[in-house]
Scaffold this motif. Structure first.
Motif, PDB file in Angstrom:
ATOM      1  N   PHE A 256      -0.721   8.891  -7.126  1.00 28.06           N
ATOM      2  CA  PHE A 256      -0.036   7.620  -7.343  1.00 28.06           C
ATOM      3  C   PHE A 256      -0.952   6.481  -6.909  1.00 28.06           C
ATOM      4  O   PHE A 256      -1.692   6.607  -5.936  1.00 28.06           O
ATOM      5  CB  PHE A 256       1.283   7.584  -6.557  1.00 28.06           C
ATOM      6  CG  PHE A 256       2.195   6.485  -7.002  1.00 28.06           C
ATOM      7  CD1 PHE A 256       2.979   6.632  -8.131  1.00 28.06           C
ATOM      8  CD2 PHE A 256       2.255   5.294  -6.299  1.00 28.06           C
ATOM      9  CE1 PHE A 256       3.815   5.611  -8.548  1.00 28.06           C
ATOM     10  CE2 PHE A 256       3.082   4.267  -6.709  1.00 28.06           C
ATOM     11  CZ  PHE A 256       3.872   4.426  -7.836  1.00 28.06           C
ATOM     12  N   PRO A 257      -0.935   5.344  -7.620  1.00 29.28           N
ATOM     13  CA  PRO A 257      -1.844   4.241  -7.290  1.00 29.28           C
ATOM     14  C   PRO A 257      -1.713   3.757  -5.847  1.00 29.28           C
ATOM     15  O   PRO A 257      -0.654   3.852  -5.225  1.00 29.28           O
ATOM     16  CB  PRO A 257      -1.424   3.135  -8.259  1.00 29.28           C
ATOM     17  CG  PRO A 257      -0.796   3.858  -9.395  1.00 29.28           C
ATOM     18  CD  PRO A 257      -0.120   5.054  -8.799  1.00 29.28           C
ATOM     19  N   ASP A 258      -2.798   3.202  -5.339  1.00 31.34           N
ATOM     20  CA  ASP A 258      -2.872   2.741  -3.956  1.00 31.34           C
ATOM     21  C   ASP A 258      -2.010   1.511  -3.682  1.00 31.34           C
ATOM     22  O   ASP A 258      -1.484   1.358  -2.586  1.00 31.34           O
ATOM     23  CB  ASP A 258      -4.326   2.414  -3.588  1.00 31.34           C
ATOM     24  CG  ASP A 258      -5.201   3.642  -3.629  1.00 31.34           C
ATOM     25  OD1 ASP A 258      -4.890   4.609  -2.916  1.00 31.34           O
ATOM     26  OD2 ASP A 258      -6.192   3.641  -4.384  1.00 31.34           O
ATOM     27  N   LEU A 259      -1.914   0.617  -4.658  1.00 34.87           N
ATOM     28  CA  LEU A 259      -1.197  -0.636  -4.454  1.00 34.87           C
ATOM     29  C   LEU A 259      -0.137  -0.846  -5.531  1.00 34.87           C
ATOM     30  O   LEU A 259      -0.397  -0.644  -6.721  1.00 34.87           O
ATOM     31  CB  LEU A 259      -2.163  -1.823  -4.489  1.00 34.87           C
ATOM     32  CG  LEU A 259      -3.240  -1.881  -3.410  1.00 34.87           C
ATOM     33  CD1 LEU A 259      -4.190  -3.046  -3.676  1.00 34.87           C
ATOM     34  CD2 LEU A 259      -2.627  -1.999  -2.026  1.00 34.87           C
TER      35      LEU A 259
ATOM     36  N   HIS B 262       0.836  -1.205   0.000  1.00 37.13           N
ATOM     37  CA  HIS B 262       0.000   0.000   0.000  1.00 37.13           C
ATOM     38  C   HIS B 262       0.869   1.253   0.000  1.00 37.13           C
ATOM     39  O   HIS B 262       1.843   1.339   0.747  1.00 37.13           O
ATOM     40  CB  HIS B 262      -0.920   0.004   1.221  1.00 37.13           C
ATOM     41  CG  HIS B 262      -1.669   1.278   1.420  1.00 37.13           C
ATOM     42  ND1 HIS B 262      -2.526   1.803   0.474  1.00 37.13           N
ATOM     43  CD2 HIS B 262      -1.692   2.136   2.457  1.00 37.13           C
ATOM     44  CE1 HIS B 262      -3.037   2.933   0.938  1.00 37.13           C
ATOM     45  NE2 HIS B 262      -2.536   3.163   2.130  1.00 37.13           N
ATOM     46  N   VAL B 263       0.504   2.206  -0.837  1.00 33.46           N
ATOM     47  CA  VAL B 263       1.167   3.513  -0.870  1.00 33.46           C
ATOM     48  C   VAL B 263       0.217   4.508  -0.211  1.00 33.46           C
ATOM     49  O   VAL B 263      -0.817   4.840  -0.779  1.00 33.46           O
ATOM     50  CB  VAL B 263       1.467   3.949  -2.329  1.00 33.46           C
ATOM     51  CG1 VAL B 263       2.110   5.319  -2.355  1.00 33.46           C
ATOM     52  CG2 VAL B 263       2.339   2.913  -3.016  1.00 33.46           C
ATOM     53  N   PRO B 264       0.522   4.976   1.003  1.00 35.36           N
ATOM     54  CA  PRO B 264      -0.432   5.810   1.747  1.00 35.36           C
ATOM     55  C   PRO B 264      -0.413   7.286   1.335  1.00 35.36           C
ATOM     56  O   PRO B 264      -0.159   8.165   2.132  1.00 35.36           O
ATOM     57  CB  PRO B 264       0.019   5.630   3.194  1.00 35.36           C
ATOM     58  CG  PRO B 264       1.486   5.400   3.095  1.00 35.36           C
ATOM     59  CD  PRO B 264       1.691   4.643   1.812  1.00 35.36           C
TER      60      PRO B 264
ATOM     61  N   GLY C 110       3.133  -4.362 -11.046  1.00 30.72           N
ATOM     62  CA  GLY C 110       1.903  -3.761 -11.547  1.00 30.72           C
ATOM     63  C   GLY C 110       1.330  -2.810 -10.515  1.00 30.72           C
ATOM     64  O   GLY C 110       1.783  -2.766  -9.367  1.00 30.72           O
ATOM     65  N   PHE C 111       0.319  -2.065 -10.926  1.00 32.86           N
ATOM     66  CA  PHE C 111      -0.259  -1.038 -10.063  1.00 32.86           C
ATOM     67  C   PHE C 111      -1.777  -1.124 -10.093  1.00 32.86           C
ATOM     68  O   PHE C 111      -2.373  -1.331 -11.149  1.00 32.86           O
ATOM     69  CB  PHE C 111       0.179   0.351 -10.535  1.00 32.86           C
ATOM     70  CG  PHE C 111       1.660   0.540 -10.471  1.00 32.86           C
ATOM     71  CD1 PHE C 111       2.248   1.064  -9.334  1.00 32.86           C
ATOM     72  CD2 PHE C 111       2.480   0.176 -11.530  1.00 32.86           C
ATOM     73  CE1 PHE C 111       3.624   1.225  -9.249  1.00 32.86           C
ATOM     74  CE2 PHE C 111       3.848   0.329 -11.468  1.00 32.86           C
ATOM     75  CZ  PHE C 111       4.425   0.862 -10.324  1.00 32.86           C
TER      76      PHE C 111
END
Length: 145
Positions: free
Chosen positions: A80-83, A50-52, A95-96
């Motif tokens: 930016f994507p969450d995962l 996870h990207v917070p 992948g994102f």
């Protein structure tokens, strides 16, 4: 004997004076979608990180501005994507996934820019609104059957 339909009290109707945006969408919220997706992906041997970027900041307006400036210096990138997904089965694949609540919420301009950039750079990208859609995405990417 039951009262005739015309003798019953009329149903109360929802107020037509509700302000725009005051009605919350129904359906699964973003956090349970994300957590469910992470669990399902893990069962397939795919690591999801996870990207917070969507963190909630505390304090008054000035404190939040300072926190946001510090976070940007630390690498926060809006949209930016969450995962970030890592598949290590044969060779490393990355992948994102952008996670949205089940109902409502479209991509922001920053999210659209990241999507377009990541795809242009050759990375798989997907938008999910239900946990099972994460499996559909990685299946489409050829990561699982």
């Amino acid at each position: 004997m039951a009262a005739a339909w015309f003798m019953k009290e009329p149903r109360k109707r929802a107020s037509s004076r509700k302000q725009a945006g005051s009605v919350r969408p129904t359906g699964m919220a973003e956090r349970p979608v994300q957590r469910g997706a992470i669990r399902l992906l893990a069962m397939q041997g795919i690591e999801a990180v996870h990207v917070p970027n969507g963190t909630h900041l505390a304090g008054d307006k000035l404190a939040r501005i300072k926190q946001m400036a510090a976070l940007r210096k630390d690498g926060l990138r809006p949209g930016f994507p969450d995962l970030i997904l890592f598949n290590r089965k044969v060779q490393l694949q990355v992948g994102f996934i952008e996670v949205k609540r089940e109902i409502g919420n479209d991509l922001s301009g920053d999210q659209e820019d990241w999507r377009d950039d990541l795809i242009a750079w050759g990375f798989p990208w997907a938008l999910i609104r239900q946990p099972e859609e994460a499996l559909d995405a990685v299946r489409e990417w050829g990561w699982i059957k």
